[in-house]
Design a protein around this motif. Structure first.
Motif, PDB file in Angstrom:
ATOM      1  N   LYS A  83       2.438   1.916  -3.279  1.00 55.65           N
ATOM      2  CA  LYS A  83       1.491   2.521  -4.230  1.00 55.65           C
ATOM      3  C   LYS A  83       1.303   4.011  -3.948  1.00 55.65           C
ATOM      4  CE  LYS A  83      -2.199   2.326  -7.108  1.00 55.65           C
ATOM      5  NZ  LYS A  83      -2.236   1.839  -8.500  1.00 55.65           N
ATOM      6  N   ILE A  84       1.098   4.347  -2.685  1.00 57.97           N
ATOM      7  CA  ILE A  84       0.823   5.740  -2.312  1.00 57.97           C
ATOM      8  C   ILE A  84       2.007   6.649  -2.632  1.00 57.97           C
ATOM      9  CG2 ILE A  84       0.425   7.314  -0.365  1.00 57.97           C
ATOM     10  CD1 ILE A  84      -1.170   5.033   0.958  1.00 57.97           C
ATOM     11  N   ASP A 139      -7.584  -1.265  -3.176  1.00 59.66           N
ATOM     12  CA  ASP A 139      -7.848   0.146  -3.476  1.00 59.66           C
ATOM     13  C   ASP A 139      -8.406   0.863  -2.249  1.00 59.66           C
ATOM     14  OD1 ASP A 139      -7.076  -0.160  -6.166  1.00 59.66           O
ATOM     15  OD2 ASP A 139      -9.099  -0.761  -6.752  1.00 59.66           O
ATOM     16  N   THR A 145      -0.569  10.950   4.578  1.00 57.09           N
ATOM     17  CA  THR A 145      -0.219  12.116   3.765  1.00 57.09           C
ATOM     18  C   THR A 145      -0.975  13.363   4.239  1.00 57.09           C
ATOM     19  OG1 THR A 145      -1.931  11.619   2.134  1.00 57.09           O
ATOM     20  CG2 THR A 145       0.246  10.696   1.770  1.00 57.09           C
ATOM     21  N   TYR A 202      -5.366   4.523   3.892  1.00 58.90           N
ATOM     22  CA  TYR A 202      -4.022   4.756   4.416  1.00 58.90           C
ATOM     23  C   TYR A 202      -3.477   6.115   3.974  1.00 58.90           C
ATOM     24  CZ  TYR A 202      -3.436  -0.046   6.149  1.00 58.90           C
ATOM     25  OH  TYR A 202      -3.561  -1.232   6.850  1.00 58.90           O
ATOM     26  N   LYS A 203      -3.908   6.552   2.790  1.00 54.97           N
ATOM     27  CA  LYS A 203      -3.461   7.851   2.280  1.00 54.97           C
ATOM     28  C   LYS A 203      -3.923   8.970   3.214  1.00 54.97           C
ATOM     29  CE  LYS A 203      -3.687   8.158  -2.139  1.00 54.97           C
ATOM     30  NZ  LYS A 203      -4.246   8.317  -3.515  1.00 54.97           N
ATOM     31  N   VAL A 235      -5.597   1.633   0.093  1.00 56.51           N
ATOM     32  CA  VAL A 235      -4.800   2.749  -0.420  1.00 56.51           C
ATOM     33  C   VAL A 235      -5.482   4.071  -0.088  1.00 56.51           C
ATOM     34  CG1 VAL A 235      -3.979   3.900  -2.523  1.00 56.51           C
ATOM     35  CG2 VAL A 235      -3.670   1.436  -2.252  1.00 56.51           C
ATOM     36  N   ASP A 236      -6.774   4.169  -0.334  1.00 53.86           N
ATOM     37  CA  ASP A 236      -7.512   5.397  -0.053  1.00 53.86           C
ATOM     38  C   ASP A 236      -7.514   5.718   1.440  1.00 53.86           C
ATOM     39  OD1 ASP A 236      -8.091   5.770  -2.719  1.00 53.86           O
ATOM     40  OD2 ASP A 236     -10.088   4.871  -2.615  1.00 53.86           O
ATOM     41  N   VAL A 279       0.831  -1.204   0.000  1.00 52.97           N
ATOM     42  CA  VAL A 279       0.000   0.000   0.000  1.00 52.97           C
ATOM     43  C   VAL A 279       0.866   1.254   0.000  1.00 52.97           C
ATOM     44  CG1 VAL A 279      -1.637   1.348   1.367  1.00 52.97           C
ATOM     45  CG2 VAL A 279      -1.995  -1.107   1.069  1.00 52.97           C
ATOM     46  N   LEU A 280       1.881   1.298   0.868  1.00 48.50           N
ATOM     47  CA  LEU A 280       2.781   2.457   0.916  1.00 48.50           C
ATOM     48  C   LEU A 280       3.553   2.598  -0.394  1.00 48.50           C
ATOM     49  CD1 LEU A 280       4.183   2.200   4.558  1.00 48.50           C
ATOM     50  CD2 LEU A 280       2.373   3.698   3.705  1.00 48.50           C
TER      51      LEU A 280
END
Length: 218
Positions: free
Chosen positions: A56-57, A207, A218, A213-214, A210-211, A53-54
């Protein structure tokens, strides 16, 4: 009973401002009995999605293998972004040799309060799991209770966010869906996931992570 211990020391340094907290890596990491895509570091199991995941982000182009270069890439990323890792479980006993949090007995916790006092730049904690029994947030709240500290719930509706007032500073607490594939069933029942799946049938549980964790990283 199998003695399941954490094979990695906390990865924290003076400039750490974000701390990732989980429980334990799979038992095979105690024996250095790695699968082909395992990385010899925190959250290095090929079955754990955190680094994917990280990757990807942050567009990291990480290696996923047993090499020292794979370990170095992760440490470099953490240092560059002032992120530390200090899982909350130091050791436990197991009847079945697996990675289930619910299977942990005679759990010995690390003193997270000590690390929060020592590293005063920490202003964010990211739990790789929510408040289910034997999860990282569950154990952290046990420590909080012992020290007579309180957590305030945030109004953030997109992600579980809380605030800990501690040592003359406020620390944001984010509780994320577990990076284990075992959490996919709970994601499937999530309202936000269902809404996004309706809009995009190709939207996956990966997905969703990802959304989510972002929002925390971030």
């Amino acid at each position: 009973m199998f003695n399941h211990f954490h094979p990695y020391k906390p990865f924290i340094f003076e400039d750490t401002n974000t701390l990732i907290i989980g429980t334990l890596p799979p038992p095979r990491f105690c024996k250095k009995d790695f699968k082909s895509k395992d990385v010899d570091f925190c959250y290095g199991s090929q079955d754990n999605l955190l680094w994917q995941v990280l990757n990807k982000i942050f567009k990291l182009d990480l290696l996923f293998d047993n090499s020292q270069e794979a370990v170095k890439m992760r440490k470099d990323f953490l240092i560059l972004n002032n992120i530390g890792i200090c899982d909350i479980v130091d050791s436990c006993k197991r009847e079945k040799i697996n990675a289930s949090d619910l299977g942990m007995k005679d759990v010995v916790l690390r003193d997270l309060i000590f690390y929060l006092k020592k590293y005063k730049n920490i202003n964010k904690i990211v739990f790789t799991g929510k408040s289910s029994k034997n999860g990282p947030e569950y154990f952290f709240k046990q420590l909080i209770k012992k020290h007579c500290l309180n957590i305030q719930t945030s109004n953030n509706k997109q992600i579980k966010e809380q605030i800990l007032y501690f040592d003359n500073r406020s620390i944001k607490l984010f509780s994320l869906t577990s990076p284990s594939n075992a959490a996919n069933r709970s994601i499937g029942a999530n309202t936000f996931y269902k809404e996004r799946k309706k809009i995009n049938p190709n939207y996956s549980t990966f997905d969703f992570r990802v959304d989510e964790y972002k929002l925390a990283f971030t």
